[in-house]
Design an enzyme around this catalytic site. Structure first.
Site, short mmCIF file in Angstrom:
data_model
loop_
_atom_site.label_atom_id
_atom_site.label_comp_id
_atom_site.label_asym_id
_atom_site.label_seq_id
_atom_site.Cartn_x
_atom_site.Cartn_y
_atom_site.Cartn_z
N SER A 116 0.85 -1.29 0.16
CA SER A 116 -0.01 -0.05 0.02
C SER A 116 0.96 1.31 0.13
O SER A 116 2.13 1.27 0.66
CB SER A 116 -0.93 0.11 1.27
N TYR B 219 -1.65 -0.62 10.59
CA TYR B 219 -1.92 -1.37 9.26
C TYR B 219 -0.63 -1.03 8.40
O TYR B 219 0.00 -2.26 7.80
CB TYR B 219 -2.92 -0.65 8.69
N LYS C 131 2.31 -3.63 6.70
CA LYS C 131 2.70 -3.66 5.24
C LYS C 131 4.24 -3.80 4.93
O LYS C 131 4.78 -4.28 4.02
CB LYS C 131 1.91 -2.70 4.37
#
Ligand code: UDP
Length: 338
Positions: free
Chosen positions: A127, A151, A155
């Site tokens: 992302s 989050y 990643k």
């Protein structure tokens, strides 16, 4: 038939669109999904749209025995496309352990299984959030990494795990950093089906459909032309096609590590997105200005030129396609897959 591809999280939003493109391109598709934020119905529709079948396993990637069983049954997996993960930024701040557990432990389990079964190619769903607040935009792949929430951290960590594991085991690793995926398949048969719409476009869409009263615009005092945040929105079908291009490339010849931004390379403000939705739906769509949402960066726009060149891929859908396909899916299936 082309090679067999294992797609984790294949029943989800980006996963289902990718399965559709893979089947259309002649790949054999095996999906592993725990259906925690997805529906089996999405894949039934993918099969109907393509006239082809795929194999489905309702398995959580953290379930080692379940995953081992899939690798055992499905021999000759040529590559993995790894989507399965939790993805709500706010939720990740509230419950970091759940995010690390799912996104890290699950991915580690998958990597171990790949090693055990001699599968050495993976396309990973990363992302733009790994860039945090970019120093310059459009951001390039070699920009400083600096995620700002669990989050995003998950990643960044998984990118590192894949780089390290790939290097020592001669894997082909493609890291795809998505900007803001939106839109739905042109048929209106598959789309994003969030339990609660945290993202802008699904929220606006639900307001347009009369399911919610108004959309909150989080801050209009940013240093941008109209004061609202700017994002690089990318149509989910374009995104799906980039996964197919990535697989084509690594299946053709060994590539080692590849990292690509997947965006359209241009940004739209929150106000512009709401306005576009009003224009295309012909509806009023009430919007109110609210305080900034914590953690939002003013501008996030990617430079996709590396993917454009290497993958011979370009985002073909424009803003109107993004909005009209979202609206088509919303009006055709107001309750999503339920
Ligand atoms: N946004 C908003 N209202 C909403 C949801 C989002 O104003 O109900 C704004 C948000 O502050 C950000 C942009 O829309 O500037 C895109 O947010 P989204 O959550 O869709 O994606 P993000 O860029 O955070 O991954």
């Amino acid at each position: 038939m082309k090679e067999k591809i294992l797609v984790t999280g294949g029943a989800g939003y980006i996963g289902s669109h990718t399965c559709l493109e893979l089947l259309n391109e002649g790949y054999e598709v095996v999906v592993v999904d725990n259906l925690s934020n997805a529906s089996r119905e999405s894949l039934a529709r993918v099969e109907k749209l393509t006239g082809k079948t795929l194999s489905f396993y309702e398995v959580d990637i953290m379930d080692r025995a379940g995953l081992a069983d899939v690798f055992h049954k499905e021999k000759n997996i040529a590559a993995v496309v790894h989507f399965a993960a939790k993805k709500a930024v706010g939720e990740s701040v509230e419950n970091p352990l759940e995010y690390y557990q799912n996104n890290i432990t699950g991915s580690l389990c998958l990597c171990e299984m790949m090693l055990e079964h001699g599968v050495s190619r993976i396309v990973f769903s990363s992302s733009s959030t790994v860039y945090g607040s970019p120093e310059t935009v459009p951001v390039q792949e070699n920009a400083r990494i600096g995620a700002t929430n669990p989050y995003g951290h998950s990643k960044v960590m998984m990118e590192q795990v894949l780089m390290d594991t790939g290097k020592v085991n001669d894997w082909d690793v493609v890291i795809l950093r998505y900007f803001n995926p939106v839109g739905a398949h042109d048929s209106g048969e598959i789309g994003e089906d969030p339990e609660y719409p945290f993202n802008l476009l699904p929220y606006v869409s639900q307001v347009a459909a009369g399911l919610r009263e108004q959309v909150a615009i989080f801050g209009d005092d940013y240093e941008t032309p109209d004061g609202t945040c700017i994002r690089d929105y990318i149509h989910v079908v374009d995104l799906a096609k980039a996964h197919v291009r990535s697989l084509d490339k690594i299946l053709q010849k060994p590539q080692g590590l590849l990292v690509y931004n997947l965006g359209a390379g241009r940004g739209y403000s929150v106000k512009e997105m709401v306005e576009a939705f009003r224009r295309i739906s012909g509806l009023e769509i009430k919007a109110v200005i609210e305080p900034r949402r914590s953690g939002d960066v003013p501008v996030s726009v990617g430079d996709p030129s590396k993917a454009n060149k290497d993958l011979e891929w370009i985002a073909e859908h424009d803003l109107d396609d993004m909005v009209s396909s979202t609206w088509k899916w919303q009006t055709k299936y107001p309750r999503g897959y339920r």
